[in-house]
Design an enzyme around this catalytic site. Structure first.
Site, PDB file in Angstrom:
ATOM      1  CG  ASN A 204      -1.858  -1.115   1.311  1.00 52.97           C
ATOM      2  OD1 ASN A 204      -2.827  -1.123   0.577  1.00 52.97           O
ATOM      3  ND2 ASN A 204      -1.577  -2.103   2.142  1.00 52.97           N
TER       4      ASN A 204
ATOM      5  CE  LYS B  95      -4.997  -4.926  -4.429  1.00 53.00           C
ATOM      6  NZ  LYS B  95      -4.925  -3.549  -3.908  1.00 53.00           N
TER       7      LYS B  95
ATOM      8  NE  ARG C  81      -4.918  -5.384   7.563  1.00 51.26           N
ATOM      9  CZ  ARG C  81      -5.178  -5.175   6.283  1.00 51.26           C
ATOM     10  NH1 ARG C  81      -6.357  -4.751   5.896  1.00 51.26           N
ATOM     11  NH2 ARG C  81      -4.246  -5.416   5.376  1.00 51.26           N
TER      12      ARG C  81
HETATM   13  N1  ADP Z   1      -3.237 -13.920  -2.479  1.00 54.43           N
HETATM   14  C1  ADP Z   1      -4.109 -13.904  -1.468  1.00 54.43           C
HETATM   15  N2  ADP Z   1      -4.328 -15.024  -0.724  1.00 54.43           N
HETATM   16  C2  ADP Z   1      -5.202 -15.006   0.308  1.00 54.43           C
HETATM   17  N3  ADP Z   1      -5.920 -13.925   0.679  1.00 54.43           N
HETATM   18  C3  ADP Z   1      -5.740 -12.791  -0.033  1.00 54.43           C
HETATM   19  C4  ADP Z   1      -4.836 -12.710  -1.126  1.00 54.43           C
HETATM   20  N4  ADP Z   1      -4.874 -11.442  -1.632  1.00 54.43           N
HETATM   21  C5  ADP Z   1      -5.764 -10.753  -0.887  1.00 54.43           C
HETATM   22  N5  ADP Z   1      -6.282 -11.550   0.075  1.00 54.43           N
HETATM   23  C6  ADP Z   1      -7.298 -11.153   1.086  1.00 54.43           C
HETATM   24  O1  ADP Z   1      -8.050 -10.070   0.552  1.00 54.43           O
HETATM   25  C7  ADP Z   1      -7.854  -8.881   1.324  1.00 54.43           C
HETATM   26  C8  ADP Z   1      -7.803  -7.677   0.401  1.00 54.43           C
HETATM   27  O2  ADP Z   1      -6.827  -7.901  -0.581  1.00 54.43           O
HETATM   28  P1  ADP Z   1      -5.772  -6.745  -0.909  1.00 54.43           P
HETATM   29  O3  ADP Z   1      -4.936  -7.185  -2.049  1.00 54.43           O
HETATM   30  O4  ADP Z   1      -5.080  -6.358   0.369  1.00 54.43           O
HETATM   31  O5  ADP Z   1      -6.736  -5.577  -1.422  1.00 54.43           O
HETATM   32  P2  ADP Z   1      -7.005  -4.141  -0.774  1.00 54.43           P
HETATM   33  O6  ADP Z   1      -6.077  -3.203  -1.465  1.00 54.43           O
HETATM   34  O7  ADP Z   1      -8.424  -3.911  -1.068  1.00 54.43           O
HETATM   35  O8  ADP Z   1      -6.723  -4.236   0.715  1.00 54.43           O
HETATM   36  C9  ADP Z   1      -6.548  -9.105   2.070  1.00 54.43           C
HETATM   37  O9  ADP Z   1      -6.558  -8.339   3.272  1.00 54.43           O
HETATM   38  C10 ADP Z   1      -6.599 -10.610   2.343  1.00 54.43           C
HETATM   39  O10 ADP Z   1      -7.438 -10.872   3.470  1.00 54.43           O
HETATM   40  N1  HGS Z   2     -10.991   5.849   5.652  1.00 56.20           N
HETATM   41  C1  HGS Z   2      -9.647   5.625   5.366  1.00 56.20           C
HETATM   42  C2  HGS Z   2      -9.433   4.168   4.996  1.00 56.20           C
HETATM   43  C3  HGS Z   2      -8.213   4.058   4.180  1.00 56.20           C
HETATM   44  C4  HGS Z   2      -7.971   2.626   3.787  1.00 56.20           C
HETATM   45  O1  HGS Z   2      -8.904   1.870   3.487  1.00 56.20           O
HETATM   46  N2  HGS Z   2      -6.692   2.250   3.813  1.00 56.20           N
HETATM   47  C5  HGS Z   2      -6.301   0.885   3.425  1.00 56.20           C
HETATM   48  C6  HGS Z   2      -5.247   0.944   2.343  1.00 56.20           C
HETATM   49  S1  HGS Z   2      -5.847   1.901   0.964  1.00 56.20           S
HETATM   50  C7  HGS Z   2      -5.719   0.270   4.682  1.00 56.20           C
HETATM   51  O2  HGS Z   2      -4.589   0.572   5.035  1.00 56.20           O
HETATM   52  N3  HGS Z   2      -6.506  -0.540   5.391  1.00 56.20           N
HETATM   53  C8  HGS Z   2      -5.999  -1.101   6.650  1.00 56.20           C
HETATM   54  C9  HGS Z   2      -7.060  -1.028   7.719  1.00 56.20           C
HETATM   55  C10 HGS Z   2      -8.231  -1.960   7.355  1.00 56.20           C
HETATM   56  O3  HGS Z   2      -8.032  -3.170   7.157  1.00 56.20           O
HETATM   57  O4  HGS Z   2      -9.323  -1.440   7.299  1.00 56.20           O
HETATM   58  C11 HGS Z   2      -8.757   5.993   6.544  1.00 56.20           C
HETATM   59  O5  HGS Z   2      -8.756   5.269   7.534  1.00 56.20           O
HETATM   60  O6  HGS Z   2      -8.043   6.981   6.422  1.00 56.20           O
HETATM   61 MG    MG Z   3      -5.040  -4.736   1.520  1.00 56.08          MG
END
Ligand code: ADP
Ligand code: HGS
Ligand code: MG
Length: 504
Positions: free
Chosen positions: A171, A339, A480
């Site tokens: 991120n 991504k 998390r």
């Molecule tokens: N390759 C993976 N294998 C298992 N779980 C995944 C994988 N990629 C994402 N996830 C699950 O999906 C959630 C969101 O994916 P992520 O790529 O972090 O997207 P975002 O940018 O929306 O957070 C992750 O927090 C995880 O719980």
């Molecule tokens: N409303 C906005 C939320 C910002 C947000 O969603 N950030 C993503 C990366 S983009 C992230 O880091 N998520 C980790 C915490 C989770 O799992 O919810 C804020 O809080 O400023």
């Molecule tokens: Mg994520």
């Protein structure tokens, strides 16, 4: 899982347990086996601790909890006890943080790589198209960001079968909840200390977590590099923000902990619409918003299409990008964290374009899971056959956007049938299967026993002024935890809870 632990009221320290798949996993204590009366006391004390220490979010049941501080607060969802995590993998994740920072900075400087890598995606993803449009305007204007600030988080899951620490995503915009993450580490340390005669666990095995003070320090150092004592830090926020306490922890720490000589580093909060209405560029590129000179723009909004409901918000994003304010992130840093770029960097010989040190390249590549574009027909066919082994991802942030299981097959077949370019909107990723652990999740004051999986995010800060790297460090973590049956894992998205780690 079949493992024996000391009688419930005196759970001893680290136990070896047999997991469902026959792997041995270090369990610190089985929360499901703690004496119910003891558990109730712990839950109660944890809720009191959360209330008194600002481990808080706005309650969805309250209309104004996203706009009025102090109203409609509820404790942030948390796991009652920390998750065991191997110290070796913790160290690995911390050691590669500065390398990912450097990688983001190098990728951000390669405008052609960003534009080319996203050139097909922009045809089918309007949000990416708009971001790239702003980026290409900056390339045409030969805009140089001499001072660059990144406040990133790299998320990992520990694959149970291979014991590999695999990156979920990187991120580079609006990495959030890091202050709440610090507080959960403190909550767990406090509980382990208070109940040591029952749990026999060592609070020192929960790593120090100073994410929000380190991020506040990075913001204040960026502010001082801008070198205008009257200038402010502007936080770009959403109109409603239930995660406001995480942001307030950062801004209050900035103001209270990092005054420079006689100047206070003050921050203002503005939505994108307000910036469009109140912002202007002076002839020398200075950004002035609502009469304040802006030294640093810190985005806690603007990472998804919902933040741009009209042209007004896009005008604001462009205005900030054109200015001499230090953007966190710049449009190039934002794009470097998509991504699609994650998937492109996983292709052979691509890291070599950005990093010189061979060991760094090996250590980064070691944590790449399988990542493919949908142009790879062998992978697409395999994903149609075994969709459960893949995650399909659009170019989105903030949780709740991915495609899992049979929906992966349906979506791939649909895109194939339509023969459209839509396949460029997604990437395919190997699905990672972390070990399941017993846990107690506490939400809205209610505790529930679950088997869970976790995701460790390592925060990191990077600050550079021309050739001088002022900060390049790991800044604590965000653990998390979610019910093992749920696909997504976001806390704000509502499926995950905040946790911490106990090094084993
Ligand atoms: N390759 C993976 N294998 C298992 N779980 C995944 C994988 N990629 C994402 N996830 C699950 O999906 C959630 C969101 O994916 P992520 O790529 O972090 O997207 P975002 O940018 O929306 O957070 C992750 O927090 C995880 O719980
Ligand atoms: N409303 C906005 C939320 C910002 C947000 O969603 N950030 C993503 C990366 S983009 C992230 O880091 N998520 C980790 C915490 C989770 O799992 O919810 C804020 O809080 O400023
Ligand atoms: Mg994520």
């Amino acid at each position: 899982a079949n493992f024996s632990i000391a009688q419930a009221s005196k759970c001893s320290g680290v136990e070896e347990m047999e997991t469902h798949q026959g792997n041995s996993m270090s369990l610190i204590v089985d929360p499901h086996k703690i004496d119910p009366q003891l558990l109730q006391k712990m839950e109660y004390d944890a809720l009191v601790w959360s209330s008194l220490h600002g481990l808080l979010v706005g309650d969805r049941n309250s209309q104004i909890s996203g706009t009025v501080p102090g109203v409609g607060m509820v404790h942030a969802p948390f796991s009652l006890l920390p998750m065991p995590f191997p110290e070796s993998h913790w160290k690995q994740a911390c050691q590669i943080a500065p390398i990912f920072n450097e990688l983001v900075d190098r990728v951000s400087l390669d405008g052609k790589f960003l534009q080319d890598s996203l050139s097909r995606t922009k045809k089918v993803d309007a949000f990416t198209y708009r971001l790239l449009g702003i980026h290409s305007k900056m390339l045409d204007a030969k805009k140089i960001e001499e001072i660059r600030l990144g406040l990133h988080r790299s998320d990992y899951m520990l694959d149970e079968q291979t014991k590999l620490l695999l990156q979920i995503e990187l991120n580079t915009i609006s990495s959030s909840s890091f202050a709440l993450g610090c507080l959960v580490s403190e909550l767990h340390r406090s509980l382990l200390h208070q109940y040591k005669q029952y749990l026999a666990l060592n609070p020192e095995r929960i790593p120090q977590n100073n994410a929000f003070t380190q991020f506040a320090e990075a913001l204040s150092k960026a502010w001082s590099e801008y070198n205008n004592p009257r200038a402010v830090v502007m936080v770009v926020v959403q109109t409603e923000e239930r995660n406001m306490y995480d942001q307030h922890w950062l801004c209050t720490t900035l103001k209270e902990r990092y005054p420079f000589e006689t100047y206070q580093v003050t921050s203002i909060k503005k939505t994108l619409a307000e910036i469009d209405a109140l912002g202007e560029l002076l002839p020398d590129g200075t950004l002035v918003v609502d009469g304040e000179v802006v030294a640093v723009v810190y985005f806690r909004a603007g990472y998804g299409p919902r933040d741009y409901p009209s042209e007004s918000e896009w005008r604001a994003r462009l205005l900030m990008e054109q200015s001499s304010a230090i953007k966190c992130p710049s449009i190039a840093y934002h794009l470097a964290g998509t991504k699609k770029i994650q998937q492109e960097l996983a292709k052979p010989n691509v890291l070599e374009r950005f990093l010189e040190n061979k060991d760094d390249i090996v250590n980064i590549r070691k944590c790449f899971a399988g990542l493919w574009s949908l142009e790879d027909s062998n992978i697409v066919n395999d994903a149609i056959e075994k969709p459960g082994l893949y995650v399909m991802k659009p170019q989105r942030e903030g949780g709740g956007n991915n495609i899992y299981g049979d929906d992966v097959r349906e979506t791939l077949l649909r895109i194939e049938k339509e023969g459209s370019e839509e396949n460029a909107a997604y990437i395919l990723m190997q699905r990672i299967f972390p070990a399941l652990f017993p846990a107690i999740l506490v939400r809205q004051g209610i505790s529930q026993k679950h088997h869970v999986v976790s995701e460790l995010g390592i925060n990191a800060a990077y600050l550079r002024n021309k050739t001088k790297v002022i900060i390049n460090e790991e800044c604590g973590y965000l653990m998390r935890t979610k019910v093992s049956s749920s696909d997504e894992g976001g806390v704000i998205a509502g499926t995950g809870v905040l946790d911490s780690i106990y090094l084993v």
